[in-house]
Design an enzyme around this catalytic site. Structure first.
Site, PDB file in Angstrom:
ATOM      1  N   CYS A  47      29.384  15.919 -74.208  1.00  0.00           N
ATOM      2  CA  CYS A  47      29.180  17.292 -74.662  1.00  0.00           C
ATOM      3  C   CYS A  47      27.993  17.445 -75.612  1.00  0.00           C
ATOM      4  O   CYS A  47      27.540  18.562 -75.838  1.00  0.00           O
ATOM      5  CB  CYS A  47      30.451  17.838 -75.305  1.00  0.00           C
ATOM      6  N   ARG A  90      27.091  25.520 -70.410  1.00  0.00           N
ATOM      7  CA  ARG A  90      27.777  26.263 -71.471  1.00  0.00           C
ATOM      8  C   ARG A  90      27.459  27.753 -71.338  1.00  0.00           C
ATOM      9  O   ARG A  90      28.329  28.615 -71.517  1.00  0.00           O
ATOM     10  CB  ARG A  90      27.336  25.749 -72.852  1.00  0.00           C
ATOM     11  N   ASP A 144      32.490  11.038 -76.211  1.00  0.00           N
ATOM     12  CA  ASP A 144      32.074  12.001 -77.233  1.00  0.00           C
ATOM     13  C   ASP A 144      31.769  11.210 -78.489  1.00  0.00           C
ATOM     14  O   ASP A 144      32.127  10.026 -78.616  1.00  0.00           O
ATOM     15  CB  ASP A 144      33.194  13.022 -77.470  1.00  0.00           C
ATOM     16  N   HIS A 191      38.535  22.345 -77.673  1.00  0.00           N
ATOM     17  CA  HIS A 191      37.186  22.856 -77.397  1.00  0.00           C
ATOM     18  C   HIS A 191      37.169  23.424 -75.968  1.00  0.00           C
ATOM     19  O   HIS A 191      36.474  22.908 -75.081  1.00  0.00           O
ATOM     20  CB  HIS A 191      36.173  21.737 -77.551  1.00  0.00           C
ATOM     21  N   ARG A 225      33.817  29.512 -84.235  1.00  0.00           N
ATOM     22  CA  ARG A 225      33.695  28.048 -84.286  1.00  0.00           C
ATOM     23  C   ARG A 225      34.170  27.627 -85.669  1.00  0.00           C
ATOM     24  O   ARG A 225      33.502  27.901 -86.676  1.00  0.00           O
ATOM     25  CB  ARG A 225      32.241  27.637 -84.042  1.00  0.00           C
ATOM     26  N   GLN A 282      33.781  24.261 -74.010  1.00  0.00           N
ATOM     27  CA  GLN A 282      33.084  23.084 -73.510  1.00  0.00           C
ATOM     28  C   GLN A 282      33.707  22.599 -72.206  1.00  0.00           C
ATOM     29  O   GLN A 282      33.001  22.193 -71.272  1.00  0.00           O
ATOM     30  CB  GLN A 282      33.113  21.961 -74.546  1.00  0.00           C
TER      31      GLN A 282
END
Length: 307
Positions: free
Chosen positions: A264, A292, A224, A128, A101, A131
């Site tokens: 998310c 996830r 988001d 991402h 990450r 996700q």
């Protein structure tokens, strides 16, 4: 050849569907597969703070029979003296896979070039993909299929989430709408890549500046945070620029009557989404957060099978 997941279009439509099918199976029978039994170790590296990514990868690796090794770059040589490729060459002799990450997509690409074990993008500034696998799993659970659905993303289309929705959505054969100011539209090269994919999947990408027009008939409504990590100094400007793209009950009323809302997380209630929406009956964000775990387990199993 070692397979990696660095961006959403690293997977073909068939491969994406295979991973989602596997995630559904693993959600039904959580301890069915143990490819990391030994236990083998997976390095999970964090440049950025995390809740869902940290927990879901740690738990998922353990579910698969493995041991998660959580590494902070602030306390490792990767955070200073050592290149991603050198770190990868060290890790590959001791771990089964590397999850990172981070900020720059270029670092992930360098790490992947330097190793013979799978590298997974657990979030970068550009994409991402983990996700999105969870989001597609969630949509499929609630809608029964992905192909032909209309998904509309409201807000910052230049974000990693905006880019990943464009690529992963068309890979699944969805019609992706991005509602944003012109200055916040997805990168042209990402849109072009998605349009090439759409030629074979039947999906599409359409950019809107009018949020109400974009909302009409949507099957999936998405937003988001407007202030991603690293963008905090831009908060006041972003709130001003993106204010009319907030998802409200009025937005949901323009969407299909059975539309679902996903986010998310973490969410800033009152900014990009009203509390009445994210906490309302059309919201499936808690299913999305749980997924996830299942999607990332499926991804790791799939990548290890390619070795």
């Amino acid at each position: 050849m070692t397979r990696h997941l660095l961006r959403d279009d690293d997977l073909t439509p068939a491969e994406q569907a295979e991973i989602i099918d596997l995630a559904i199976a693993l959600k039904k029978d959580r301890w069915k597969l143990k490819p990391l039994e030994g236990p083998q170790t997976v390095a999970v590296i964090f440049d950025k703070s995390s809740t869902r990514t940290r927990v879901s990868f740690a738990v998922g690796i353990a579910d698969l029979g493995g041991s998660p090794l959580i590494i902070s770059t602030a306390n490792s040589q990767l955070g200073g003296k050592e290149t991603p490729s050198d770190t990868a060459r060290v890790l590959e002799r001791q771990v089964a896979a590397i999850v990172w990450r981070t900020y720059a997509q270029a670092g992930l690409e360098e790490m992947a070039r330097g190793t013979t074990v799978p590298v997974v993008n657990a979030l970068s500034d550009d994409f991402h993909p983990c996700q999105l696998l969870a989001d597609l799993l969630t949509i499929r659970e609630h809608k029964g299929e992905l192909k032909g659905l209309t998904l509309t993303f409201f807000g910052d289309g230049t974000s990693n989430m905006g880019h990943s929705y464009v690529l992963a959505g068309v890979t699944a054969g969805m019609h992706v709408r991005i509602a944003s100011p012109v200055a916040y539209a997805p990168r042209a090269d990402v849109v072009a890549d998605a349009e090439r994919i759409a030629e074979s999947t039947g999906g599409s990408v359409t950019l809107f500046t009018d949020p109400d027009e974009a909302a009409v008939g949507s099957d999936v409504v998405v937003t988001d945070t407007w202030v991603s990590m690293g963008k905090e100094e831009e908060k006041a400007q972003r709130l001003s620029d993106l204010g009319r793209y907030k998802v409200t009950t009025e937005t949901m009323a323009l969407a299909a009557s059975d539309a679902i809302f996903i986010h998310c997380l973490p969410a800033d209630r009152g900014y990009e989404v009203d509390a009445d929406v994210i906490d309302g009956p059309q919201s499936v964000v808690w299913d999305e957060a749980e997924n996830r775990l299942h999607a990332q387990k499926a991804l790791l199993v799939w990548l290890l099978r390619q070795q």
